[in-house]
Write a protein that holds these residues in place. Sequence first.
Motif, PDB file in Angstrom:
ATOM      1  N   ILE A  68      49.370 -11.021 -36.610  1.00  0.00           N
ATOM      2  CA  ILE A  68      50.682 -11.273 -37.208  1.00  0.00           C
ATOM      3  C   ILE A  68      50.759 -10.533 -38.548  1.00  0.00           C
ATOM      4  O   ILE A  68      49.912 -10.731 -39.416  1.00  0.00           O
ATOM      5  CB  ILE A  68      50.907 -12.794 -37.440  1.00  0.00           C
ATOM      6  N   GLN A  69      51.756  -9.671 -38.696  1.00  0.00           N
ATOM      7  CA  GLN A  69      51.966  -8.984 -39.972  1.00  0.00           C
ATOM      8  C   GLN A  69      52.418 -10.006 -41.009  1.00  0.00           C
ATOM      9  O   GLN A  69      53.146 -10.941 -40.676  1.00  0.00           O
ATOM     10  CB  GLN A  69      53.048  -7.899 -39.811  1.00  0.00           C
ATOM     11  N   LEU A  70      52.011  -9.823 -42.251  1.00  0.00           N
ATOM     12  CA  LEU A  70      52.356 -10.809 -43.280  1.00  0.00           C
ATOM     13  C   LEU A  70      53.864 -10.949 -43.500  1.00  0.00           C
ATOM     14  O   LEU A  70      54.352 -12.018 -43.851  1.00  0.00           O
ATOM     15  CB  LEU A  70      51.651 -10.496 -44.609  1.00  0.00           C
ATOM     16  N   ASP A  71      54.621  -9.893 -43.253  1.00  0.00           N
ATOM     17  CA  ASP A  71      56.074 -10.010 -43.420  1.00  0.00           C
ATOM     18  C   ASP A  71      56.732 -10.729 -42.238  1.00  0.00           C
ATOM     19  O   ASP A  71      57.940 -10.928 -42.214  1.00  0.00           O
ATOM     20  CB  ASP A  71      56.733  -8.647 -43.676  1.00  0.00           C
ATOM     21  N   ARG A  72      55.909 -11.130 -41.246  1.00  0.00           N
ATOM     22  CA  ARG A  72      56.421 -11.878 -40.091  1.00  0.00           C
ATOM     23  C   ARG A  72      55.951 -13.338 -40.113  1.00  0.00           C
ATOM     24  O   ARG A  72      56.237 -14.099 -39.191  1.00  0.00           O
ATOM     25  CB  ARG A  72      55.952 -11.232 -38.767  1.00  0.00           C
ATOM     26  N   LEU A  73      55.207 -13.719 -41.150  1.00  0.00           N
ATOM     27  CA  LEU A  73      54.657 -15.083 -41.222  1.00  0.00           C
ATOM     28  C   LEU A  73      55.745 -16.140 -41.058  1.00  0.00           C
ATOM     29  O   LEU A  73      55.579 -17.118 -40.341  1.00  0.00           O
ATOM     30  CB  LEU A  73      53.953 -15.309 -42.572  1.00  0.00           C
ATOM     31  N   HIS A  74      56.862 -15.904 -41.742  1.00  0.00           N
ATOM     32  CA  HIS A  74      57.963 -16.855 -41.755  1.00  0.00           C
ATOM     33  C   HIS A  74      58.418 -17.230 -40.336  1.00  0.00           C
ATOM     34  O   HIS A  74      58.690 -18.385 -40.047  1.00  0.00           O
ATOM     35  CB  HIS A  74      59.131 -16.260 -42.550  1.00  0.00           C
TER      36      HIS A  74
END
Length: 210
Positions: A68-74
């Motif tokens: 999971i990319q960090l900008d997709r955590l949400h």
Amino acid sequence: MLGAMEMDEREWELFLAPYQQAVDELKVKLKGLRSEYELESSHSPIEFVTGRVKPIASILDKAKRKNIQLDRLHSDMQDIAGLRMMCQFTDDIRAVVTMLRKRKDLEIVEERDYISHKKESGYRSYHVVAHYPVQTISGEKKILIEIQIRTLAMNFWATVEHSLNYKYKGNFPEAIRIRLKRAAEAAYRLDEEMSLIKGEIQEAHAIFSR
Ligand code: GTP
Ligand code: MG
């Protein structure tokens, strides 16, 4: 840069703030339900409630593991805000889930029934994933929360298994895996027996109070 698996301390603080807010609010709200039952002096399907925000190290571990990319955590990590509701009896879990489905402050997006369908490890719990709106100074932020609903016996097993797992980093030797599965079945039988006992006591009460 979020996508590049890097977030500085300040960015983490800002990112996690609404999650902490959600956990704090929900703990108050869900514990409030238990107090309501106490006031009515009726059996509470909720024994106790806990909550936590996933530690940054665990978020990073899981992001790596699940790619999971960090900008997709949400959107892609459902359990950054986690609540647990412990029940005395298996039947109480159903009551709690029914109550959660009726709430106007949650929008359930997924339910996972690991009670009818236990996990390979022997793990049992009912998971509810929901959108929860947090009111911030810049408006409403909807975040994902995960609520795990389980009996005290299921919680006992999961807690101990988790702490043993830490030692083995998820790779139990086969013999231990088997014994843990058997222990999970023992916990399940304990739940069944307690439910039977409860049923018989209620029946006896009904007869004597006629
Ligand atoms: P993760 O398991 O968190 O990577 O995500 P997932 O998408 O597989 O979700 P799942 O529904 O499998 O479970 C999420 C959570 O349930 C975990 O973070 C744990 O809290 C709990 N859980 C699932 N399986 C086990 C298990 O075998 N043992 C214990 N102790 N807990 C478990
Ligand atoms: Mg899992």
